[in-house]
Design an enzyme around this catalytic site. Sequence first.
Site, PDB file in Angstrom:
ATOM      1  N   LYS A  40     -12.975  -3.005   4.764  1.00 53.04           N
ATOM      2  CA  LYS A  40     -11.643  -3.625   5.206  1.00 53.04           C
ATOM      3  C   LYS A  40     -10.982  -3.138   6.367  1.00 53.04           C
ATOM      4  CE  LYS A  40      -8.657  -7.085   4.743  1.00 53.04           C
ATOM      5  NZ  LYS A  40      -7.341  -6.526   5.466  1.00 53.04           N
ATOM      6  N   HIS A  97     -12.825  -3.635   9.503  1.00 56.81           N
ATOM      7  CA  HIS A  97     -12.472  -5.528   9.975  1.00 56.81           C
ATOM      8  C   HIS A  97     -11.210  -5.597  10.425  1.00 56.81           C
ATOM      9  CE1 HIS A  97     -10.664  -9.030   8.412  1.00 56.81           C
ATOM     10  NE2 HIS A  97     -11.356  -9.617   8.532  1.00 56.81           N
ATOM     11  N   ASN A  98     -10.085  -5.017  10.060  1.00 57.87           N
ATOM     12  CA  ASN A  98      -8.866  -5.179  10.586  1.00 57.87           C
ATOM     13  C   ASN A  98      -8.982  -4.603  11.960  1.00 57.87           C
ATOM     14  OD1 ASN A  98      -8.258  -5.982   8.089  1.00 57.87           O
ATOM     15  ND2 ASN A  98      -6.465  -5.262   7.904  1.00 57.87           N
ATOM     16  N   GLU A 123     -10.613  -6.980  13.988  1.00 60.48           N
ATOM     17  CA  GLU A 123      -9.563  -8.016  14.193  1.00 60.48           C
ATOM     18  C   GLU A 123      -8.763  -7.650  15.485  1.00 60.48           C
ATOM     19  OE1 GLU A 123      -5.609  -9.418  11.631  1.00 60.48           O
ATOM     20  OE2 GLU A 123      -7.726  -9.323  10.573  1.00 60.48           O
ATOM     21  N   ALA A 168       0.810  -1.169  -0.091  1.00 59.47           N
ATOM     22  CA  ALA A 168       0.047   0.069   0.017  1.00 59.47           C
ATOM     23  C   ALA A 168       1.006   1.346  -0.005  1.00 59.47           C
ATOM     24  CB  ALA A 168      -0.957  -0.041   1.294  1.00 59.47           C
ATOM     25  N   SER A 192      -9.399 -10.193   2.916  1.00 64.19           N
ATOM     26  CA  SER A 192      -9.336 -10.953   3.995  1.00 64.19           C
ATOM     27  C   SER A 192      -9.172 -12.434   4.019  1.00 64.19           C
ATOM     28  CB  SER A 192     -10.076 -10.313   5.203  1.00 64.19           C
ATOM     29  OG  SER A 192      -9.515 -11.044   6.509  1.00 64.19           O
TER      30      SER A 192
END
Length: 539
Positions: free
Chosen positions: A240, A243-244, A247, A133, A185
């Site tokens: 995402k 989501h991380n 996590e 990235a 993911s």
Amino acid sequence: MKKPQKAKKKVKQTAVIKAGKAPRRAVRKKTNVNESKKLRPVVRSKRMVTISTELEKKGDIALMGLAVMGQNLILNMNDKGYTVVAYNRTVEKVDDFISGAAKGRSSILGAHSIGEMVRILRRPRKVMLMVKAGEAVDESIQTIVPYLDKGDIIIDGGNSHFSDTMRRTGELAGKGLLYIGAGISGGEEGARTGPSIMPGGNPEAWPFVKALFQAIAAKTSDGTPCCNWVGPGGAGHYVKMVHNGIEYGDMQLICETYDLMRKGLDLSADELHGIFAEWNRGDLDSYLIGITRDIFTYKDTDGKPLVDSILDAAGQKGTGKWTSINSLVLGIPVTLIAEAVYARSLSAMKEERVEASKILQGRATTFTGERESFVEDIRKALYASKIISYAQGFMLMREASKECGWGLNFGDIALMWRSGCIIRSVFLEKIKEAFDRNPGLSNLLLDPYFNSVIQECLPGWRSAISTAVQIGVPVPALATALSFYDGYRSERLPANLLQAQRDYFGAHTYERLDKPRGRFFHTNWTGTGGDIASGTYNA
């Protein structure tokens, strides 16, 4: 009478030679003998057959970046019947991949240049980037764009910041190109067998990649793909990112329960394995609980549990931090994810902590209660805190969706996370059901199911945290989850005093309970401060 002769048709003897964005007319280029024979027009019986490189255009998609994730995605796509072009800036990796992991797969094609990669793609051309990235993505895009035509598609499958994806989507749309930022993911295993995929960007691109993405994505038990269109601009990468962040929270919560049982109950790795195995058969059934169970059984070369020999200093790649920063920007209290990020930062201060441990005292007592009851309290604390973490994550996505006009479908997002990804769990099915019942649900805690679970867990949750405090075991994520719950359910918080303090020293004004919202007041608290108030705003 003599019949008039038919005019002979002129045969245009050309060979179409394209390498990326080549001119439409025939061009001459230096070739070796074999290439010359391959591209030369073949003329038989006054009839010419033009061998066009259009016949070579058989790639469904190209993928740039042949690290493990990239290679596994290519193999996954190929398993589903797609012809994939593999390219890497270091071309030796292309050859190694084609002769190694992709050996014998005739429908995985290696390319040694951008031009060659683009030339053998069907239109609209689809190029997927699996690179680091940041600047590497922009540099890759700049390299590809000159070879593409209007309507072609670039896909970023890395962990890009959503704001970069928003910018790139707009910039490429101005050039007639379609852009997708897809959060992926599942790690290396998921890329190979089926990840969770969260695509966003230019909606015009979705019909061209939908079948491919949903084919390679993980599937739920009923066969539903864990992939659907998330929204425009940076929506996919934003989801995402959250989501991380979740996590990070899930992992920290698990680590705190492990620490509490290890220090508070002096449990061995084998005993911990048994507890996590039992938890994974119930409401906590998930990928992360499952791998934690397995970690406790893995032995080092000396026969002792490997986990006990691993340095307690955690790393991070930034997505949890991005989530926390964005929550501050939007004013959404995502406290658990932030604590999880800070816990990693504190763990990284290993040497400083070692020195502090020699000076600072704190563990004044040990747990002397009933073991099974305490373990059950810890399980309830973990489950309730997990609900808080997801509730905060969905609060953040709701606010971002409103701010950016993304129109996020939260039931779809829960389904996308149901399988394939790192936070996959049976628990997510309950979240989907909650949003199916009430698409406008403002907070998961207000759903009847989750409210009932919290009420059932609450006594054990409080007990586990108070015990942790008494025996001096840090549980920042478990504790902040409970604090958020108590704050969210409070009709009145002490912010009235805070506003009085702000008005006292800075004339920042306040609202009154007995007046309509939006009317602001200032008090000259000392008699010398004056009656002029500062402007009212929220940063």
